[in-house]
Design an enzyme around this catalytic site. Structure first.
Site, short mmCIF file in Angstrom:
data_model
loop_
_atom_site.label_atom_id
_atom_site.label_comp_id
_atom_site.label_asym_id
_atom_site.label_seq_id
_atom_site.Cartn_x
_atom_site.Cartn_y
_atom_site.Cartn_z
N ASN A 143 0.84 -1.11 -0.15
CA ASN A 143 0.15 0.05 0.06
C ASN A 143 1.02 1.19 0.12
OD1 ASN A 143 -2.41 -0.76 -0.17
ND2 ASN A 143 -2.99 -1.03 2.28
N ALA A 144 0.78 1.84 -1.25
CA ALA A 144 1.61 3.16 -1.08
C ALA A 144 0.70 4.47 -1.48
CB ALA A 144 2.29 3.29 -2.39
N SER A 145 0.38 5.21 -0.34
CA SER A 145 -0.57 6.16 -0.42
C SER A 145 -0.23 7.40 0.01
CB SER A 145 -1.89 5.91 0.11
OG SER A 145 -1.72 5.65 1.48
N GLY A 188 2.67 14.45 -6.40
CA GLY A 188 3.07 13.23 -7.13
C GLY A 188 2.99 13.22 -8.70
N GLN A 356 16.04 -18.56 -4.66
CA GLN A 356 15.85 -17.11 -4.87
C GLN A 356 15.67 -16.35 -3.66
OE1 GLN A 356 16.24 -15.20 -7.89
NE2 GLN A 356 16.32 -13.85 -6.31
N ASP A 460 18.80 -7.29 9.14
CA ASP A 460 17.53 -7.89 8.74
C ASP A 460 17.47 -9.24 9.32
OD1 ASP A 460 15.33 -8.37 6.90
OD2 ASP A 460 16.93 -9.24 5.44
#
EC number: 2.3.1.234
Length: 548
Positions: A143-145, A188, A356, A460
């Protein structure tokens, strides 16, 4: 089924009608009507008072337009007295004054037609519209808002936050930059337009596990413009940096969970460069990617109505007296009643001689492991080469440093930074996520305490980056691997970030994350010389996520 949806969390006064014979899947008979009246400030960013005034004027109009749209369409069993089956509205997160207007309108319509009320989480709706229209089973969602940026995955009846912004939302960060140079809201699209004519300009790249930060990037971008760097170059650098970060953490989430489906949500997701990056990343790792059409990416009532239909079909409605708004409504607080408890984004299975990972290909060759950070085509070549070279050097250095400080790590047998290649001793039988236990997770807490006391972080420490198992008496041995995001630091906050990343990975991969995390934290407290300062910083970090 016909659902009226109402959205108005910040700037978009929107109402929608969603008709479907089956809310669980896309059908040829689905019909979506959306009416939106967007608030556009004269200058600067969104002003809460002005936004609320806009909602007060626009919501009644868009709602009536949506209701009028139902006239002339097929009624329910020939009865047009109630043209809708339920009213779904955005309960949060968002601006409180705007949300209250939306909730009031929803209650009024529900009472007018004597139909149930459904309270929808705005961010989960961004996710679910992509899952619904893609037909994917259990995808990871980015989600990129404007006010948000997070990675979500479903497990045990809730959407778990696998990673998120630790300061501001991605759209808000971009808007702060554009306001600095005098561009109007929204910023944007203007950044996207100017970036097409620019050359890449290096900006800070901040990824910690699957979390990220934008404030430093914005400060550097504003300073670059002030110093005379062409604005087109800064815009290009912003896009290449911010979207590479979002793509990388999405790939890390796919790797952690083993998922092979990714959906994009949020208004920033309309950016063509971001969509290309995510598509290239998924193609490179043989995963599927879906971005809804733009009308379902930006704030809209269609997604509210779609999720409302799923919730209504599951019996998840609320009484009017319980329909208060929640401006800090986090997606991981939502009980996901419309999905089966047996579903999960967790589908990871280890196997074969080649794996991978999140940013590398790992080949098992007898008692050796050959790890190569292969070029990522989605990243700008200059940025990609820098990250792969730096991380290869740092991984080799810190893996050996940890071993010297009493932490089990594999022996480093060969390093070639130019080829981004490391050869390690092969350790363990599988990843921690395939063999979770309190004892093993406690070991991870103990090992993190030792490296922190030695003055560096792992960067990480997820359940994918711990190997477990061995022969005979070493069956429960835990070994830390993949120090590529690590760095030297004495700061308690940096040390606390390792614990935060571990907690997020347990939430996304374990059935009983709280018990396991307690084991890790108890072991850390026992082992560390600076535990009090670290846990004080951890409390602060956990309060920074959006809507804490």
């Amino acid at each position: 089924m016909r659902i009226l949806g109402i959205e108005g969390t910040a700037w978009a006064a929107s109402a929608s009608v969603f008709e479907t014979p089956d809310p669980a899947r896309v059908t040829d008979d689905d019909h979506v009507f959306i009416e939106t009246d967007a608030y556009a400030p004269d200058s600067g960013g969104i002003h809460p008072r002005e936004a609320a005034e806009h909602m007060g004027e626009a919501i009644p109009t868009v709602v009536e337009t949506a209701i009028e749209h139902t006239h002339g369409r097929a009624g329910r069993d020939g009865d047009d007295s109630a043209p809708i089956d339920a009213v779904a509205f955005a309960r949060g997160p968002g601006l409180g004054p705007c949300l209250r207007i939306v909730a009031t309108a929803a209650r009024a319509v529900a009472q007018r037609f004597d139909v149930p009320l459904v309270g929808v989480n705005h961010m989960v709706a961004h996710l679910e519209v992509g899952r619904h229209r893609s037909g994917f089973d259990s995808p990871v969602c980015l989600n990129a808002s404007g006010a948000n940026a997070h990675i979500l995955g479903y497990r045990n009846g809730r959407y778990r936050v696998l990673g998120e912004t630790m300061d501001t939302g991605v759209g808000n960060a971009i808007d702060k930059f554009t306001r600095h140079i005098g561009w109007s809201h929204p910023g944007g699209p203007k950044v996207e337009q100017h970036a097409r004519d620019g050359e890449y300009h290096e900006l800070p790249y901040v990824v910690k596990g699957m979390d990220f930060s934008f404030s430093g990037i914005m400060s550097a971008a504003k300073q670059a413009v002030d110093d005379g760097v062409p604005v087109e170059n800064v815009c290009r650098g912003m896009e290449e940096t911010i979207f590479a970060m979002l793509t990388e953490v999405s790939e890390r989430a796919l790797s952690l969970t083993g998922a092979d489906e990714l959906v994009l949500g949020g208004g920033v997701g309309q950016n063509a460069r971001l969509q290309r990056m995510l598509g290239e990343m998924c193609e490179q790792r043989e995963a599927e990617f879906y971005a809804p059409e733009n009308r379902f990416l930006r704030d809209n009532a269609g997604m509210i109505a779609m999720l409302g239909a799923k919730m209504y079909a599951a019996g998840d409605t609320i009484a009017i007296e319980d329909s208060r708004i929640d401006s800090n409504f986090r997606p991981d607080e939502v009980a996901v009643t419309w999905r089966g408890p047996e579903e999960s984004v967790d589908s990871y299975r280890m196997g074969g001689d080649e794996v991978q990972g999140a940013e590398a290909t790992v080949h098992f060759d007898g008692d050796r492991v050959i790890k190569v950070r292969v070029p990522r085509s989605y990243r700008h070549p200059t940025l990609d080469e820098r990250l792969r070279t730096e991380r290869t050097r740092q991984e080799a250095r810190l893996t050996s440093e940890a071993r010297r400080n009493g932490v089990p790590t594999p022996l480093v047998r060969d390093v070639d930074p130019q080829e981004s290649r490391i050869v390690f001793q092969r350790v363990g039988d599988t990843d921690l996520r395939e063999g979770l236990s309190e004892g093993r997770v406690a070991d991870v807490g103990r090992w993190l305490a030792r490296i922190h006391d030695a003055g560096f972080v792992h960067g990480d420490p997820t359940t994918r980056n711990v190997r477990v198992g061995g022969r005979d008496e070493q069956a429960d041995r835990t070994t830390l691997i993949d120090f590529g995001l690590g760095y030297y630091t004495q700061e308690a906050e940096d040390h606390a970030m390792d614990l935060h990343v571990l907690a997020q990975s347990l939430a996304g991969t374990a059935d009983d994350p709280e018990t396991l995390l307690s084991a890790a934290e108890d072991a850390y407290r026992t082992e560390s010389d600076h535990a009090d300062a670290v846990f004080a910083s951890l409390d602060d970090i956990e309060g920074r996520g959006r809507y804490q």
